[in-house]
Design a protein around this motif. Structure first.
Motif, PDB file in Angstrom:
ATOM      1  N   MET A   1       0.842  -1.186   0.000  1.00 50.09           N
ATOM      2  CA  MET A   1       0.000   0.000   0.000  1.00 50.09           C
ATOM      3  C   MET A   1       0.875   1.233   0.000  1.00 50.09           C
ATOM      4  N   LYS A   2       0.624   2.134  -0.950  1.00 48.98           N
ATOM      5  CA  LYS A   2       1.403   3.355  -1.055  1.00 48.98           C
ATOM      6  C   LYS A   2       0.510   4.583  -0.887  1.00 48.98           C
ATOM      7  N   ALA A  85      -3.899  -3.736   2.865  1.00 45.43           N
ATOM      8  CA  ALA A  85      -2.645  -4.476   2.763  1.00 45.43           C
ATOM      9  C   ALA A  85      -2.891  -5.980   2.820  1.00 45.43           C
ATOM     10  N   GLU A  88      -4.174  -7.276  -0.568  1.00 43.72           N
ATOM     11  CA  GLU A  88      -3.062  -7.434  -1.507  1.00 43.72           C
ATOM     12  C   GLU A  88      -2.233  -8.672  -1.166  1.00 43.72           C
ATOM     13  N   TRP A  89      -1.970  -8.845   0.116  1.00 48.61           N
ATOM     14  CA  TRP A  89      -1.102  -9.925   0.604  1.00 48.61           C
ATOM     15  C   TRP A  89      -1.697 -11.301   0.322  1.00 48.61           C
ATOM     16  N   HIS A  94       0.402 -15.198  -0.282  1.00 50.19           N
ATOM     17  CA  HIS A  94       1.225 -15.352   0.909  1.00 50.19           C
ATOM     18  C   HIS A  94       0.554 -16.160   2.014  1.00 50.19           C
ATOM     19  N   GLN A 173       1.530  -2.975  12.644  1.00 50.11           N
ATOM     20  CA  GLN A 173       1.870  -1.887  11.735  1.00 50.11           C
ATOM     21  C   GLN A 173       3.225  -1.256  12.051  1.00 50.11           C
ATOM     22  N   CYS A 209       5.108  -5.478   9.668  1.00 48.51           N
ATOM     23  CA  CYS A 209       5.051  -4.752   8.396  1.00 48.51           C
ATOM     24  C   CYS A 209       6.300  -3.905   8.208  1.00 48.51           C
ATOM     25  N   ARG A 215       4.486   4.254   2.651  1.00 43.02           N
ATOM     26  CA  ARG A 215       3.951   2.934   2.310  1.00 43.02           C
ATOM     27  C   ARG A 215       4.002   1.987   3.501  1.00 43.02           C
ATOM     28  N   GLU A 217       3.809  -2.490   4.034  1.00 44.47           N
ATOM     29  CA  GLU A 217       3.732  -3.793   3.374  1.00 44.47           C
ATOM     30  C   GLU A 217       3.840  -4.902   4.416  1.00 44.47           C
ATOM     31  N   GLN A 219       4.908  -8.218   6.058  1.00 43.79           N
ATOM     32  CA  GLN A 219       6.191  -8.838   5.790  1.00 43.79           C
ATOM     33  C   GLN A 219       6.401 -10.178   6.495  1.00 43.79           C
TER      34      GLN A 219
END
Length: 229
Positions: A1-2, A85, A88-89, A94, A173, A209, A215, A217, A219
C-alpha cells in the motif's frame, strides 16, 4: 500500500479522536487522524509525524495523519490500511499455497468479515485487526476495550463450526517486535476469547510490516503468545 503526497510534520495536540493539530512547515494545521483509537503512546507532543495531503480542495482538513515516529521506530497508524494491505497480501499468495478468489467485506449470516477466500480446496473467512500498540518490543491488542473485537472472534468460531476455515490476521503496523499477545490489562475478555478460538481451530496469525512514510507492506510472521503470566 502506497500513499501519495506525503509531508512531514510535528504533532502538537489532539482535541478529539478525529482531528489533531500539527505543525507543518512552520504553520499550524488542523489534520484528520485516520485512527479513532486512543494512541496516547504514539501521539505525544513533539513527535515526528507523516501526513498525506488530500487532493480534494473541498475538504475541511487538507491532511490525513498516517504515520508516527516513536523513539526511532516508524508506526503506521492508519486504521484503514491493514485491510487493504491484507487484501493485496492474500491475493499475492502469501497465505494459501493455491490461487484463491478474494472478496472483501463478505457477509455470512448476521456477520460481515473483512475477507473471504475461496478455491476448489477451501472456503475461508478472514478477520483483520491492525495493531499499533507496542511496549518493550511486544505488540498488543486492543488499546481499549473492544466488544466488537470479541464479537468478531466469536463469529469466527461459529464459521469453524459450520465447516469453514477461519483466520484472525493481526497486522502489526511496525517492525522490530518480538511477539504478539493480548492486552490483558485493558481487556481480559478479548484475550480469553482468543484462547477459546485457538482451541476451536481458528488460525490466529500475526505479521509485522515494513513501514516507510509513504507505504506499508505486510512482511514477516511474529510469534503469538496467548498464555497469561
Amino acid at each position: 500500500m502506497k500513499y501519495e503526497n506525503i509531508t512531514e510534520g510535528r504533532f502538537l495536540d489532539r482535541p478529539n479522536r478525529f482531528i489533531a493539530h500539527v505543525e507543518i512547515g512552520g504553520q499550524i494545521e488542523t489534520v484528520h487522524v485516520k485512527n479513532t483509537g486512543r494512541c496516547k503512546e504514539l501521539l505525544v507532543p513533539g513527535a515526528q509525524v507523516f501526513l498525506e495531503k488530500s487532493g480534494n480542495p473541498a475538504r475541511k482538513t487538507a491532511y490525513d495523519l498516517v504515520c508516527v515516529n516513536k523513539s526511532g521506530r516508524l508506526i503506521n497508524m492508519d486504521s484503514q490500511i491493514p485491510n487493504k494491505a491484507a487484501l493485496e497480501w492474500v491475493k499475492a499468495g502469501h497465505l494459501f499455497t493455491e490461487e484463491v478468489q478474494v472478496t472483501p467485506e463478505k457477509t455470512y449470516g448476521n456477520s460481515r468479515f473483512d475477507l473471504y477466500a475461496c478455491s476448489d480446496r477451501r472456503k475461508a473467512f478472514i478477520e483483520v485487526k491492525g495493531v499499533t500498540l507496542e511496549a518493550d518490543n511486544v505488540a498488543r491488542f486492543p488499546d481499549a476495550p473492544t466488544a466488537r473485537g470479541v464479537k468478531h472472534v466469536e463469529e469466527l468460531i461459529r464459521c469453524m463450526e459450520d465447516g469453514y476455515e477461519a483466520y484472525l490476521l493481526l497486522v502489526i503496523q511496525m517492525k522490530g517486535v518480538t511477539r504478539f499477545e493480548p492486552n490483558w490489562d485493558t481487556h481480559r475478555e478479548f484475550g480469553e476469547t482468543l484462547q477459546k478460538a485457538q482451541k476451536a481451530g481458528v488460525h490466529i496469525l500475526a505479521y509485522d510490516c515494513l513501514v516507510e512514510p509513504d507505504r506499508m507492506e505486510i512482511q514477516d510472521p511474529v510469534p503469538v503468545r496467548l498464555e497469561r503470566d
